[in-house]
Every structure is written in structure tokens, then in C-alpha cells.
Write an enzyme that holds these catalytic residues in place. Structure first.
Site, PDB file in Angstrom:
ATOM      1  N   LYS A 176     -14.810   6.488   7.058  1.00 15.38           N
ATOM      2  CA  LYS A 176     -14.366   5.976   5.744  1.00 15.38           C
ATOM      3  C   LYS A 176     -13.560   4.717   6.035  1.00 15.38           C
ATOM      4  O   LYS A 176     -12.488   4.764   6.619  1.00 15.38           O
ATOM      5  CB  LYS A 176     -13.514   7.034   5.052  1.00 15.38           C
ATOM      6  CG  LYS A 176     -13.498   6.952   3.517  1.00 15.38           C
ATOM      7  CD  LYS A 176     -12.942   5.688   2.940  1.00 15.38           C
ATOM      8  CE  LYS A 176     -11.432   5.719   2.877  1.00 15.38           C
ATOM      9  NZ  LYS A 176     -10.893   4.409   2.380  1.00 15.38           N
ATOM     10  N   SER A 230      -0.862   4.365   7.240  1.00 15.69           N
ATOM     11  CA  SER A 230       0.568   4.523   6.989  1.00 15.69           C
ATOM     12  C   SER A 230       1.045   5.923   7.378  1.00 15.69           C
ATOM     13  O   SER A 230       0.284   6.889   7.309  1.00 15.69           O
ATOM     14  CB  SER A 230       0.862   4.271   5.516  1.00 15.69           C
ATOM     15  OG  SER A 230       0.176   5.215   4.712  1.00 15.69           O
ATOM     16  N   GLU A 232       3.066   7.628   5.664  1.00 15.27           N
ATOM     17  CA  GLU A 232       3.044   8.387   4.413  1.00 15.27           C
ATOM     18  C   GLU A 232       1.698   9.104   4.223  1.00 15.27           C
ATOM     19  O   GLU A 232       1.636  10.307   3.965  1.00 15.27           O
ATOM     20  CB  GLU A 232       3.285   7.367   3.290  1.00 15.27           C
ATOM     21  CG  GLU A 232       3.391   7.899   1.921  1.00 15.27           C
ATOM     22  CD  GLU A 232       3.292   6.740   0.905  1.00 15.27           C
ATOM     23  OE1 GLU A 232       3.313   5.552   1.309  1.00 15.27           O
ATOM     24  OE2 GLU A 232       3.180   7.055  -0.284  1.00 15.27           O
ATOM     25  N   GLY A 234      -0.515   9.588   6.591  1.00 13.61           N
ATOM     26  CA  GLY A 234      -0.665  10.483   7.743  1.00 13.61           C
ATOM     27  C   GLY A 234      -0.147  11.882   7.417  1.00 13.61           C
ATOM     28  O   GLY A 234      -0.778  12.887   7.751  1.00 13.61           O
ATOM     29  N   GLU A 251      -2.697   7.677  14.144  1.00 16.12           N
ATOM     30  CA  GLU A 251      -2.076   6.462  14.692  1.00 16.12           C
ATOM     31  C   GLU A 251      -1.403   5.781  13.512  1.00 16.12           C
ATOM     32  O   GLU A 251      -2.069   5.279  12.619  1.00 16.12           O
ATOM     33  CB  GLU A 251      -3.162   5.593  15.343  1.00 16.12           C
ATOM     34  CG  GLU A 251      -2.610   4.672  16.405  1.00 16.12           C
ATOM     35  CD  GLU A 251      -2.403   3.289  15.858  1.00 16.12           C
ATOM     36  OE1 GLU A 251      -1.288   3.037  15.343  1.00 16.12           O
ATOM     37  OE2 GLU A 251      -3.336   2.492  15.924  1.00 16.12           O
ATOM     38  N   CYS A 285       0.456  -2.499  13.670  1.00 14.94           N
ATOM     39  CA  CYS A 285       1.365  -1.350  13.769  1.00 14.94           C
ATOM     40  C   CYS A 285       2.328  -1.517  14.934  1.00 14.94           C
ATOM     41  O   CYS A 285       3.409  -0.953  14.925  1.00 14.94           O
ATOM     42  CB  CYS A 285       0.559  -0.073  13.903  1.00 14.94           C
ATOM     43  SG  CYS A 285      -0.778  -0.222  15.076  1.00 14.94           S
ATOM     44  N   GLU A 382       8.993  -0.204   8.123  1.00 16.15           N
ATOM     45  CA  GLU A 382       7.876  -1.054   8.531  1.00 16.15           C
ATOM     46  C   GLU A 382       7.534  -1.988   7.374  1.00 16.15           C
ATOM     47  O   GLU A 382       7.241  -1.539   6.273  1.00 16.15           O
ATOM     48  CB  GLU A 382       6.658  -0.187   8.879  1.00 16.15           C
ATOM     49  CG  GLU A 382       5.458  -1.005   9.280  1.00 16.15           C
ATOM     50  CD  GLU A 382       4.303  -0.150   9.791  1.00 16.15           C
ATOM     51  OE1 GLU A 382       3.786   0.689   9.035  1.00 16.15           O
ATOM     52  OE2 GLU A 382       3.914  -0.343  10.954  1.00 16.15           O
TER      53      GLU A 382
HETATM   54  P1  NAI Z   1      -2.962   3.552   3.836  1.00 14.50           P
HETATM   55  O1  NAI Z   1      -2.410   4.475   4.848  1.00 14.50           O
HETATM   56  O2  NAI Z   1      -2.909   3.957   2.409  1.00 14.50           O
HETATM   57  O3  NAI Z   1      -4.506   3.226   4.173  1.00 14.50           O
HETATM   58  C1  NAI Z   1      -5.152   3.450   5.397  1.00 14.50           C
HETATM   59  C2  NAI Z   1      -6.447   4.186   5.172  1.00 14.50           C
HETATM   60  O4  NAI Z   1      -6.161   5.466   4.613  1.00 14.50           O
HETATM   61  C3  NAI Z   1      -7.411   3.521   4.196  1.00 14.50           C
HETATM   62  O5  NAI Z   1      -8.741   3.720   4.635  1.00 14.50           O
HETATM   63  C4  NAI Z   1      -7.161   4.286   2.913  1.00 14.50           C
HETATM   64  O6  NAI Z   1      -8.273   4.270   2.043  1.00 14.50           O
HETATM   65  C5  NAI Z   1      -6.920   5.679   3.442  1.00 14.50           C
HETATM   66  N1  NAI Z   1      -6.171   6.558   2.545  1.00 14.50           N
HETATM   67  C6  NAI Z   1      -5.213   6.232   1.629  1.00 14.50           C
HETATM   68  N2  NAI Z   1      -4.758   7.326   1.012  1.00 14.50           N
HETATM   69  C7  NAI Z   1      -5.440   8.379   1.521  1.00 14.50           C
HETATM   70  C8  NAI Z   1      -5.421   9.777   1.285  1.00 14.50           C
HETATM   71  N3  NAI Z   1      -4.607  10.325   0.364  1.00 14.50           N
HETATM   72  N4  NAI Z   1      -6.242  10.577   2.007  1.00 14.50           N
HETATM   73  C9  NAI Z   1      -7.047  10.047   2.943  1.00 14.50           C
HETATM   74  N5  NAI Z   1      -7.124   8.735   3.198  1.00 14.50           N
HETATM   75  C10 NAI Z   1      -6.333   7.912   2.500  1.00 14.50           C
HETATM   76  O7  NAI Z   1      -2.254   2.160   4.031  1.00 14.50           O
HETATM   77  P2  NAI Z   1      -2.108   0.962   2.947  1.00 14.50           P
HETATM   78  O8  NAI Z   1      -1.749   1.536   1.626  1.00 14.50           O
HETATM   79  O9  NAI Z   1      -3.306   0.127   3.019  1.00 14.50           O
HETATM   80  O10 NAI Z   1      -0.889   0.170   3.577  1.00 14.50           O
HETATM   81  C11 NAI Z   1       0.449   0.634   3.332  1.00 14.50           C
HETATM   82  C12 NAI Z   1       1.305   0.482   4.541  1.00 14.50           C
HETATM   83  O11 NAI Z   1       0.799   1.304   5.574  1.00 14.50           O
HETATM   84  C13 NAI Z   1       1.352  -0.911   5.158  1.00 14.50           C
HETATM   85  O12 NAI Z   1       2.269  -1.735   4.532  1.00 14.50           O
HETATM   86  C14 NAI Z   1       1.749  -0.572   6.570  1.00 14.50           C
HETATM   87  O13 NAI Z   1       3.130  -0.388   6.631  1.00 14.50           O
HETATM   88  C15 NAI Z   1       1.071   0.753   6.836  1.00 14.50           C
HETATM   89  N6  NAI Z   1      -0.201   0.581   7.570  1.00 14.50           N
HETATM   90  C16 NAI Z   1      -0.217   0.861   8.913  1.00 14.50           C
HETATM   91  C17 NAI Z   1      -1.371   0.656   9.652  1.00 14.50           C
HETATM   92  C18 NAI Z   1      -1.430   0.930  11.103  1.00 14.50           C
HETATM   93  O14 NAI Z   1      -2.180   0.270  11.806  1.00 14.50           O
HETATM   94  N7  NAI Z   1      -0.729   1.911  11.619  1.00 14.50           N
HETATM   95  C19 NAI Z   1      -2.587   0.110   9.038  1.00 14.50           C
HETATM   96  C20 NAI Z   1      -2.484  -0.099   7.621  1.00 14.50           C
HETATM   97  C21 NAI Z   1      -1.316   0.131   6.939  1.00 14.50           C
END
Ligand code: NAI
Ligand code: MG
Length: 479
Positions: A176, A230, A232, A234, A251, A285, A382
Site C-alpha cells: 500500500k 509516523s 502515531e 505505528g 520504522e 526520519c 519531529e
Molecule cells: P502517516 O504515518 O499517516 O503515513 C504513512 C503511511 O501510512 C501512508 O501510506 C499512509 O497512507 C498510511 N496510513 C495512514 N494512516 C493509516 C492507518 N490508520 N492504518 C494504516 N495505514 C495508515 O504519515 P503522514 O500523515 O503522511 O505524515 C505525518 C508525519 O509522520 C510526518 O510529519 C512525519 O513526522 C511522520 N512521517 C515519518 C516517516 C518516516 O520515514 N518515519 C515517513 C512519513 C511521515
């Protein structure tokens, strides 16, 4: 989307737009996959996992397919770089020689592992069967159907980090991709079909996290989920996985310390500290977002980093002279600007940057904040944008408590010419990766992942293969 070897629309027929972050204009519309599509994709992955075409394929053949996928990406490297730059916003040269090059290398590295996933033979003693003899050995078998949920900051690279080891281990996958950046994974899906993976081995679903992602994380027929994103989300995935106790690797976020001692070579430490945070616009990250500098050189280092920040050329990713592109989305722009506003209110001082750049696209000025206190949000959380907080320290003994004072533990940097200090600091930092006199150095062979709330498990290296295999002990009585 790729489901069961066929390119399909969403079951609902719905689509959603993906934007060019340099302009805010729509680039393309992609299928809006949701629970129904995840259902189909998991069925296809389960069926592919059970069919001999994949299950009985020799490790050598599996390795060759993964290698061929690396070759295919390399043959289309310029196209992938352009697509990534358009969809994510990053500079095209960075995409070409950073992201895409690492993707090719990752597939090749993992192709080699397909033939080297081995168990052990284990001598037994069994105290309650005196005189009996056994032959005992372990097998490492693929964990099964794997759900992989990836973010938008390195869209193609995150797909490769996830797919490479899963395929080397013989798993089947439902990937996904992030809703902000679906394009390179869809192109990769075409190459996956072209190089000859059996249908259903890799399925790629585009759609939103709350619908498609959540359905994948909760699916009772998925054996394992690997997530990057994120902290959150996770935590939501941990809850969703509880239903069938699927295996999980995560991660997550970071607030990584980057420590400059007064004996560092400042000609490399200053540009190094700037790159540590401004690389990929701070949307990494592992970004070195808490810069700790020994008091005697504090002004010199922070002035040097903010001079670098002021000179960074912002522009659209496809412009070859661009050094930093826009943030990925208006949501990310608002999030980062919100942090800049909160820093200002709390009394932090911007030596460079401090706000949005221009009024078209999602650009943010590279920002160096001083006068920060540990209780400020900009210090603790972050930000995921080009923003660093710089903090002086008086004595090296302050570093261990200060650097580790975070819920995260993903990465850290150390700059010094003193070899003992370098290793001692590396030993004391609670972080999955420590870079000394360098930063953001990635290699397919080098494990990456987090302590504390930065995650569970490691990606890359041979360590990652444990996440995609189950160990089976076989015990045979021979006498
Ligand atoms: P996110 O954690 O919401 O998105 C990452 C992935 O998770 C996307 O594919 C999204 O569609 C999916 N996702 C979102 N909610 C989900 C759920 N309830 N169940 C399963 N999958 C879900 O991150 P977002 O909203 O794009 O960014 C928010 C913050 O997260 C950023 O500002 C940053 O701080 C952090 N982040 C960290 C990353 C890393 O590499 N560790 C990468 C992206 C964001
Ligand atoms: Mg989110």
C-alpha cells in the site's frame, strides 16, 4: 493498481488526484483502493503464496527475478527520477543518483540473499531420553502473505527496502503506497510484471491510510505487516495487528541528535550538519534535527550552518539547478509552518529562514533555530521539514543525557577528530544508527531502524531477513 497480475481500477471505480508539490497542480488521477481492493489483493497474494509457480521456484530463480527487477529499474533510471521528482518534489538529481541508485543496489543485494537463507544443524542432549540420538535442524521458511505500508518521503526507495527482502525470503506482498506519491510504485509494478514475477506475488494498491492501509493492517489473512511512517500511525497498526497477532516491523519517527565537539574538523562538520537536516528537505526520519555544539565553537558552527541554509537554491525538482524542492503536500507545509509558529511564540530565534518560501507550491525556507529550551515543541517533536534546533553544551559529559532525552532513537551523528571520543559517544547514544564524521550514509548491507519509539526491527542487511522468515525446528530420532 496491480492485483493478481492484472492492472485494475478500484472496485468502487473511484479515483483521487496526486499533485505536483512545486505548483499544487494535479499530475494524475489514480485508483482509490479501499477495503474491497485490499480484500482482492490479499486473496491474490495468498493464492500466489500457495501456488507452485512461486512456492516451488528455486531460490536461484527467485534471486534472478529480483536481480532482473534491479536491472529494469536501472534501464529506466531517468524516467523513475523524473517521476519521483514530479510527484514528491525532490530535486531530480537527488532522485536519480540517491533514491534510484539505492533502489537498484537494494534489489541486487537482496537477489544475492535468495540463495543464502539457511538454517542450522543442532546437536541435542535431551536429558529425559538417555541413549537416544537425534538429528535436529532448523529451516527458515517465508512468513507468508506480507502487507507493506510505505510513506511518501522516499517513495520508490521505501518500496524497494520493503519488497527486496520479502521477495528474497519467498513471501508474497500487498504493497500500500502513500496517497501523496503513488506514481513510481505503479511504474515499478509494470516492471514487476515485465520481468516475470508470477501473478499475485506482488500486488500494489493505491489509496488512503485510514481505508486501504487500515484494512491491510487489520486483515486476518495477512501474516506480517511492515510499516514505515509516523509513530502515531505505528501505534494504530500495533492495535490493528492484535486481531490475528500478525508479526510487525515498524520504522517510525526520529528527533536525531547531531553532536559537534570542539575538536571536529569544521570544514566537514559545518556542511555535514547542514546536510544532515536539509537533505530531502528535512523529510527524513533520520534527519539530524537537534544540533548539539560545544560552547567554544557554537557561534561559528551555527553561523556556518545558517549561511549554508541561506544559500540553498529552492525551486521545482525538475529544474536541474534546484538544490531543495517543495515539501510533499499542503498538509506537510501547514504542519511545518505550524511548528515554526510555535517556535516563534515560545521564544526561539531563527538565524535563517523561519517561514514559507513564496506563495506557490509547498516551499519552506531552510531554518536554523537557536534560543531553544528542552520543553519547547520544536525541541521535542519531529517536524519533518528543513528545521534544525541548535543547542550549546559546556562539557562532553552533558551529551549522553541531553542527546538521549527523547522518545525516539533512530539515528545520531558525531563530529570529532578524537577516535576514543567518537567510539565512546557512539556507544552511549541510544540510536539504531550512529554516523561519525558523516551523516545519512545508507547501504543495502547496513541495518537501519530504531530504538525506543522509533520502531521495531531493522531494515536492510541480513538482519531484515529475520523479519520475513519463520524458524522451523525439525527433530528426527535416528537411534
Ligand atoms: P502517516 O504515518 O499517516 O503515513 C504513512 C503511511 O501510512 C501512508 O501510506 C499512509 O497512507 C498510511 N496510513 C495512514 N494512516 C493509516 C492507518 N490508520 N492504518 C494504516 N495505514 C495508515 O504519515 P503522514 O500523515 O503522511 O505524515 C505525518 C508525519 O509522520 C510526518 O510529519 C512525519 O513526522 C511522520 N512521517 C515519518 C516517516 C518516516 O520515514 N518515519 C515517513 C512519513 C511521515
Ligand atoms: Mg497521516
Amino acid at each position: 493498481m496491480l492485483i493478481g497480475g492484472k492492472f485494475v481500477e478500484a472496485a468502487s471505480g473511484k479515483t483521487f488526484p496526486t499533485y505536483n508539490p512545486a505548483t499544487g497542480e494535479v499530475l494524475a488521477n489514480v485508483p482509490e483502493g479501499d477495503k474491497a481492493d485490499i480484500e482482492l489483493a490479499v486473496k491474490a497474494a495468498r493464492s500466489a503464496f500457495e501456488k507452485p509457480a512461486w512456492r516451488r521456484m528455486t531460490p536461484s530463480e527467485r534471486g534472478k527475478l529480483i536481480w532482473r527487477l534491479g536491472d529494469a529499474v536501472e534501464q529506466h533510471a531517468d524516467e523513475f527520477a523524473a517521476l519521483e521528482s514530479l510527484d514528491n518534489g525532490k530535486a531530480v538529481m537527488m532522485a536519480r543518483y540517491g533514491d534510484v541508485a539505492l533502489v537498484v543496489d537494494m534489489f541486487r543485494y537482496m537477489a544475492g540473499w535468495a540463495t543464502k537463507i539457511e538454517g542450522n544443524t543442532i546437536p541435542l542432549s535431551v536429558p529425559y531420553t538417555p541413549g537416544a540420538e537425534y538429528l535436529a535442524y532448523t529451516l527458515r521458511e517465508p512468513v507468508g502473505v506480507v502487507g507493506q505500508i510505505i510513506p511518501w518521503n522516499f517513495p520508490l526507495l521505501m518500496a524497494a527496502w520493503k519488497l527486496g527482502p520479502a521477495l528474497a525470503a519467498g513471501c508474497t506482498v500487498v504493497l500500500k503506497v502513500a496517497e501523496q506519491t503513488p506514481l513510481t510504485a505503479l511504474r515499478l509494478a509494470e516492471l514487476i510484471n515485465e520481468v516475470g514475477f508470477p501473478e499475485g506475488v506482488v500486488n500494489v494498491v493505491t489509496g488512503f491510510g485510514e481505508t486501504a492501509g487500515a484494512a491491510l493492517a487489520a486483515h486476518p489473512d495477512v501474516d506480517k505487516v511492515a510499516f514505515t511512517g509516523s509513530t502515531e500511525v505505528g501505534k494504530l497498526i500495533v492495535k490493528a495487528a492484535a486481531g490475528n497477532l500478525k508479526k510487525l516491523t515498524l520504522e517510525l519517527g526520529g528527533k536525531s541528535p547531531n553532536v559537534v565537539y570542539k575538536d571536529a574538523d569544521l570544514d566537514i562538520a559545518i556542511p555535514g550538519a547542514a546536510d544532515a537536516v536539509f537533505f530531502n528537505h528535512g523529510q527524513a526520519c533520520c534527519a539530524g534535527t537537534r544540533l548539539f555544539v560545544e560552547k567554544q565553537i557554537f557561534d561559528k558552527v551555527v553561523d556556518g550552518v545558517s549561511d549554508k541554509a541561506k544559500k540553498i537554491k529552492l525551486g521545482p525538482g525538475l529544474d536541474p539547478s534546484t538544490e531543495m524542492g517543495p515539501l510533499v503536500s499542503d498538509e506537510q507545509l501547514n504542519r511545518v509552518c505550524g511548528y515554526l509558529e510555535s517556535g516563534r511564540k515560545d521564544g526561539a530565534k531563527a538565524l535563517s529562514g523561519g517561514g514559507r518560501h513564496g506563495n506557490k507550491g509547498y516551499f519552506v525556507e531552510p531554518t536554523v533555530l537557536t534560543n531553544v529550551k528542552p520543553e519547547m515543541k520544536v525541541y521535542q517533536e519531529e517536524i519533518f521539514g528543513p528545521v534544525v534546533v541548535a543547542v550549546p553544551f559546556n562539557d562532553p559529559s552533558e551529551i549522553e543525557p541531553a542527546a538521549n532525552d527523547t522518545v525516539y532513537g533512530l539515528a545520531a551523528g558525531v563530529w570529532t577528530k578524537d577516535i576514543s571520543k567518537a567510539h565512546a559517544t557512539a556507544a552511549r547514544l541510544r540510536a539504531g544508527t550512529v554516523w561519525v564524521n558523516c551523516y545519512s550514509i545508507f547501504d543495502a548491507a547496513l541495518p537501519f531502524g530504531g530504538y525506543k519509539q522509533s520502531g521495531w526491527g531493522r531494515e536492510m542487511g541480513h538482519e531484515v531477513l529475520h523479519n520475513y522468515t519463520e524458524t522451523k525446528s525439525v527433530c528426527v530420532k535416528i537411534a
